[in-house]
Write a protein that holds these residues in place. Structure first.
Motif, mmCIF file in Angstrom:
data_model
loop_
_atom_site.group_PDB
_atom_site.id
_atom_site.type_symbol
_atom_site.label_atom_id
_atom_site.label_comp_id
_atom_site.label_asym_id
_atom_site.label_seq_id
_atom_site.Cartn_x
_atom_site.Cartn_y
_atom_site.Cartn_z
ATOM 1 N N GLY A 123 0.818 -1.216 0.000
ATOM 2 C CA GLY A 123 0.000 0.000 0.000
ATOM 3 C C GLY A 123 0.847 1.258 0.000
ATOM 4 O O GLY A 123 0.503 2.252 -0.650
ATOM 5 N N GLN A 124 1.962 1.227 0.713
ATOM 6 C CA GLN A 124 2.858 2.379 0.710
ATOM 7 C C GLN A 124 3.501 2.555 -0.665
ATOM 8 O O GLN A 124 3.614 3.673 -1.166
ATOM 9 C CB GLN A 124 3.921 2.226 1.803
ATOM 10 C CG GLN A 124 3.332 2.424 3.192
ATOM 11 C CD GLN A 124 4.294 2.110 4.312
ATOM 12 O OE1 GLN A 124 5.128 1.207 4.211
ATOM 13 N NE2 GLN A 124 4.162 2.842 5.411
ATOM 14 N N ALA A 125 3.897 1.452 -1.291
ATOM 15 C CA ALA A 125 4.478 1.510 -2.635
ATOM 16 C C ALA A 125 3.463 2.041 -3.656
ATOM 17 O O ALA A 125 3.841 2.735 -4.607
ATOM 18 C CB ALA A 125 4.981 0.127 -3.054
ATOM 19 N N GLU A 126 2.181 1.746 -3.449
ATOM 20 C CA GLU A 126 1.119 2.221 -4.342
ATOM 21 C C GLU A 126 0.690 3.651 -4.018
ATOM 22 O O GLU A 126 -0.130 4.229 -4.731
ATOM 23 C CB GLU A 126 -0.110 1.306 -4.231
ATOM 24 C CG GLU A 126 0.091 -0.103 -4.741
ATOM 25 C CD GLU A 126 -1.096 -1.010 -4.424
ATOM 26 O OE1 GLU A 126 -2.202 -0.498 -4.127
ATOM 27 O OE2 GLU A 126 -0.918 -2.243 -4.464
ATOM 28 N N GLY A 127 1.200 4.206 -2.917
ATOM 29 C CA GLY A 127 0.818 5.551 -2.522
ATOM 30 C C GLY A 127 -0.501 5.623 -1.761
ATOM 31 O O GLY A 127 -1.047 6.705 -1.553
ATOM 32 N N LEU A 128 -1.020 4.467 -1.318
ATOM 33 C CA LEU A 128 -2.270 4.441 -0.549
ATOM 34 C C LEU A 128 -2.070 4.863 0.904
ATOM 35 O O LEU A 128 -2.967 5.450 1.515
ATOM 36 C CB LEU A 128 -2.875 3.032 -0.556
ATOM 37 C CG LEU A 128 -3.434 2.524 -1.861
ATOM 38 C CD1 LEU A 128 -3.821 1.052 -1.736
ATOM 39 C CD2 LEU A 128 -4.642 3.345 -2.271
ATOM 40 N N PHE A 129 -0.935 4.499 1.468
ATOM 41 C CA PHE A 129 -0.638 4.773 2.873
ATOM 42 C C PHE A 129 0.607 5.636 2.968
ATOM 43 O O PHE A 129 1.557 5.438 2.207
ATOM 44 C CB PHE A 129 -0.369 3.475 3.654
ATOM 45 C CG PHE A 129 -1.406 2.400 3.472
ATOM 46 C CD1 PHE A 129 -2.747 2.656 3.692
ATOM 47 C CD2 PHE A 129 -1.038 1.130 3.093
ATOM 48 C CE1 PHE A 129 -3.702 1.660 3.533
ATOM 49 C CE2 PHE A 129 -1.977 0.121 2.930
ATOM 50 C CZ PHE A 129 -3.309 0.390 3.140
ATOM 51 N N GLY A 130 0.586 6.509 3.933
ATOM 52 C CA GLY A 130 1.786 7.273 4.220
ATOM 53 C C GLY A 130 2.734 6.425 5.052
ATOM 54 O O GLY A 130 2.451 5.272 5.371
ATOM 55 N N THR A 131 3.832 7.022 5.406
ATOM 56 C CA THR A 131 4.781 6.338 6.285
ATOM 57 C C THR A 131 4.264 6.469 7.716
ATOM 58 O O THR A 131 3.847 7.548 8.135
ATOM 59 C CB THR A 131 6.171 6.987 6.172
ATOM 60 O OG1 THR A 131 6.572 6.919 4.801
ATOM 61 C CG2 THR A 131 7.192 6.274 7.041
ATOM 62 N N PHE A 132 4.244 5.367 8.429
ATOM 63 C CA PHE A 132 3.822 5.384 9.826
ATOM 64 C C PHE A 132 4.550 4.270 10.565
ATOM 65 O O PHE A 132 5.136 3.380 9.959
ATOM 66 C CB PHE A 132 2.294 5.244 9.966
ATOM 67 C CG PHE A 132 1.736 3.944 9.454
ATOM 68 C CD1 PHE A 132 1.559 2.866 10.306
ATOM 69 C CD2 PHE A 132 1.392 3.803 8.120
ATOM 70 C CE1 PHE A 132 1.047 1.663 9.834
ATOM 71 C CE2 PHE A 132 0.868 2.607 7.637
ATOM 72 C CZ PHE A 132 0.699 1.540 8.491
#
Length: 179
Positions: A123-132
């Motif tokens: 999801g992070q690679a797809e831009g769905l999630f930010g870094t957390f």
């Protein structure tokens, strides 16, 4: 094990091995030939549930029908299909009366996060999630689950574990902001 699930659904963990024997139509001695204790029987039930969760987790991760966000939600609310003591009150009873079995289940819940990590990374690679902080996210989830169990022991929440998990995960992923 089917009769044990039925007894747990009906009476919680207060059933006896004699109750089990009656349900199965055998003697208590026969039950003890298979299980040396009620705790051993309950641990086998928990192991069966864990095995099912692992299998279904892999199906979700590798399946093609869900998008990444839906996969994450599905993983976070994943419960065994037909496992009666996976409701809030039964989990609390397990924790209170069968501490060794609870510890085994709790260890699984604390360590079995590779699938969630994988989907979050996707999801992070797809831009769905930010870094957390994923470790903090997991601790919030586990803490929320533990709090649900504590509250269930004090008073009825009116929610099943499945319903409570869906609401908790929705809040964790989408927050409380108006949409």
């Amino acid at each position: 094990m089917l009769h044990a699930k039925q007894e747990i659904f009906k009476s919680g963990f207060r059933f006896t091995m004699a109750d089990m024997a009656r349900q199965c139509g055998v003697s208590t001695k026969t039950i003890y030939e298979y299980y040396s204790s009620k705790e051993e029987l309950i641990r086998d039930l928990v192991q069966e549930a864990i095995d099912e969760i692992k299998e279904r987790e892999q199906a979700i991760i590798h399946g093609q029908t869900l998008n990444t966000m839906d996969k994450l939600k599905a993983l976070l609310v994943l419960l065994p299909q037909d496992f009666q003591f996976f409701d809030i009150k039964r989990l609390y009873e397990l924790q209170r009366y069968y501490s060794e079995v609870w510890e085994y289940l709790n260890t699984f819940m604390e360590e079995q996060w590779d699938g969630v990590d994988q989907i979050v990374a996707e999801g992070q690679a797809e831009g769905l999630f930010g870094t957390f902080n994923r470790a903090l996210f997991i601790q919030l989830y586990i803490g929320g689950l533990n709090r649900l169990m504590e509250q269930a022991s004090v008073h009825q929440t009116g929610l099943t574990l499945r319903e409570a998990l869906h609401e908790m995960v929705d809040i964790m992923i989408h927050g409380i902001r108006m949409r």
